[in-house]
Design an enzyme around this catalytic site. Structure first.
Site, PDB file in Angstrom:
ATOM      1  N   SER A 257      39.511  38.454  40.852  1.00 48.79           N
ATOM      2  CA  SER A 257      40.560  38.451  39.846  1.00 48.79           C
ATOM      3  C   SER A 257      39.991  38.751  38.475  1.00 48.79           C
ATOM      4  CB  SER A 257      41.247  37.078  39.804  1.00 48.79           C
ATOM      5  OG  SER A 257      40.347  36.159  39.224  1.00 48.79           O
ATOM      6  N   LYS A 258      40.880  39.206  37.626  1.00 51.44           N
ATOM      7  CA  LYS A 258      40.533  39.551  36.254  1.00 51.44           C
ATOM      8  C   LYS A 258      39.911  38.365  35.533  1.00 51.44           C
ATOM      9  CE  LYS A 258      42.746  43.068  33.577  1.00 51.44           C
ATOM     10  NZ  LYS A 258      43.857  43.939  33.543  1.00 51.44           N
TER      11      LYS A 258
END
Ligand code: GLU
Length: 488
Positions: free
Chosen positions: A258-259
């Site tokens: 994930s970012k």
């Protein structure tokens, strides 16, 4: 039948590294089988529409050199489409979906639904409270033909839903084997939304069929949607393609990539100084390694060794340290002249100007120490001006300051007498200094350690001959002189 694969991104404005892997696997299979790799833009979600997203996606594919055989490409910055089964942009295919929706409706395989979002929200909440699976309750399935026509004529907002038949649905995933589910678990999926656009599920099936796709290779997150797609294929009377669902990409802690834990966009990695070919090699091995312990593969090797059935089922950890190492391997293989071109934009961004000839020499002798192209930004400093350093590091561990100073004086005196042409080649500098050491009966360490530190100002750096060559005679003499003064 010739193999046709596709990568079908929704243009969200950036290319996810997982998307890069999906695109690559589709590309590899197509290349290996002398097939066709297609790019299709899935832009039917108008709420997520991002202007310019298609262009930036295509620019990324140019940079990583994964251009499709069919589909959109940039020609002089303008999106043009190539291929016989287009358009390859879903928002340009609305009449095709409408026609296919009509076929399902006429066959009783789909039905019109007028339920408001309030009603659907309420229904979902009730089902959640009752711990039931959240599904449409077929409220509108029972409406009479006349009522449907009357309400449509009155312009009432509506959608078209799939009427999931009874029975079981099964398909063989190339990676995961057989998957069978009971149709009672499948929701009456919306096929055409109230804005007239198809949903992903409708469009993906119609397009994969009309574009003659033989292998649907996509992320694991789509596996739960596949039974709906298989049902649609059957209702249309079409053969389904083969499906292969790729394992999730994970952070080091095994959570979904994930970012929040780092970059996920290919453009971010390129901006951080990773080479496109290193990134491609790296993502190729996320979930697949044809030879176990080999890590560096050329594109030709990947194409010939690719085997979908050997892709792992379990998630693949995105190992940042491995990516850094791999990038370093690719940097090392570049020539100094190639690196000059590659690193220059990073220097420009950092506002640093370095003479081209000096930069090429720096690249030549520092490339084995670089992991990312951005490393150059700090590296050049020590060449452009002498870095500040602690004089203590001039002293070799097996000697003292007086010895180091005496040896620096000796090297300086020797170099001041030799012909300047030795600076043309590293080997000539080396022969000259080594000849001097031998002639005087000195030891390498006592001479070369302080010389190297005097030239680099760093405890770890390229060797003294490389440094002298890169710096040239004047700067070499100046730095030796300065070190001698410091040890006085
Ligand atoms: N448009 C979908 C996505 O954004 C494509 C999924 C598929 O390949 O079927 O990932």
């Amino acid at each position: 039948m010739s193999v046709r694969t596709r990568f079908a991104p929704s243009p969200t404005g950036f290319l996810h590294v997982g998307g890069l892997r999906t695109a690559l696997y589709n590309y590899l299979l197509a290349r290996q089988q002398s097939g066709t790799y297609i790019l299709r833009v899935e832009d039917t979600d108008r709420e997520r529409f991002v202007p310019g997203a298609v262009e930036s996606l295509l620019r990324m594919f140019e940079r990583v050199n994964l251009l499709p055989d069919e589909g959109p490409r940039l020609v002089d910055g303008i999106v043009e489409q190539f291929g016989d089964v287009g358009p390859y942009v879903q928002s340009e295919r609305l009449p095709i979906y409408a026609e296919h929706a009509r076929r399902l409706l006429d066959a009783g395989a789909a039905y019109v639904c007028f339920c408001s979002s309030e009603r659907l929200d309420g229904l979902r909440k009730q089902q959640e409270i009752a711990k039931l699976s959240t599904k449409y309750d077929r409220h509108c399935l029972g409406l009479s033909g006349e009522e449907v026509l009357r309400r449509l004529a009155g312009g009432e907002s509506h959608v078209l839903r799939l009427r999931v038949p009874e029975g079981k649905t099964s398909f063989d995933d190339v990676i995961r084997g057989n998957i069978t589910i009971d149709n009672s678990e499948v929701d009456d999926q919306v096929l055409i939304k109230s804005d007239g656009f198809p949903t992903y599920h409708m469009a993906v099936v119609v397009d994969d069929h009309l574009m003659k796709i033989t292998h649907v290779i996509r992320g694991e997150e789509w596996i739960s949607s596949t039974p709906k797609h298989v049902i649609l294929y059957r209702l249309f009377g079409w053969d389904a393609p083969l499906f292969a669902h790729l394992p999730l990409l994970l952070n080091a802690d095994k959570s979904k990539l994930s970012k929040r834990q780092g970059d996920v966009a290919v453009e971010d990695y390129l901006a951080k100084g990773y080479l496109p070919e290193a990134l491609v090699n790296f993502v190729a091995l996320l979930g697949f390694n044809p030879k176990g312990d080999q890590e560096i593969y050329t594109m030709e090797e990947l194409i010939s060794l690719f085997d979908l059935s050997k892709v792992n089922v379990s998630g693949a950890v995105f190992d940042q340290a491995k990516l850094n190492w791999m990038n370093g391997q690719y940097v090392m293989k570049k020539t100094a002249a190639e690196l000059v071109v590659l690193v220059r934009p990073f220097l420009d961004t950092a506002g640093k100007t370095v003479d081209a000839a000096l930069l090429q020499k720096i690249c030549a002798i520092e490339k084995t120490r670089m992991e990312r192209l951005t490393d150059i930004v700090e590296i050049v400093d020590a060449y452009v001006s002498m870095p500040a350093f602690d004089s203590a590091i001039l002293v070799w561990k097996k000697a003292d300051a007086a010895d180091s100073r005496a040896n620096l004086v000796g090297v300086r005196d020797h170099l001041s007498t030799v012909d300047e042409s030795i600076w043309n080649e590293i080997a000539m500098v080396e022969t000259s200094i080594k000849g001097y050491i031998e002639a005087k009966g000195l030891s390498n360490g006592n001479v070369l350690w302080p010389t190297r530190v005097a030239l680099s100002g760093r405890a770890a750096s390229p060797g003294p001959f490389e440094l002298a060559w890169a710096l040239g005679k004047d700067e070499t003499m100046r730095r030796l002189e300065s070190a001698i003064t410091r040890l006085a």
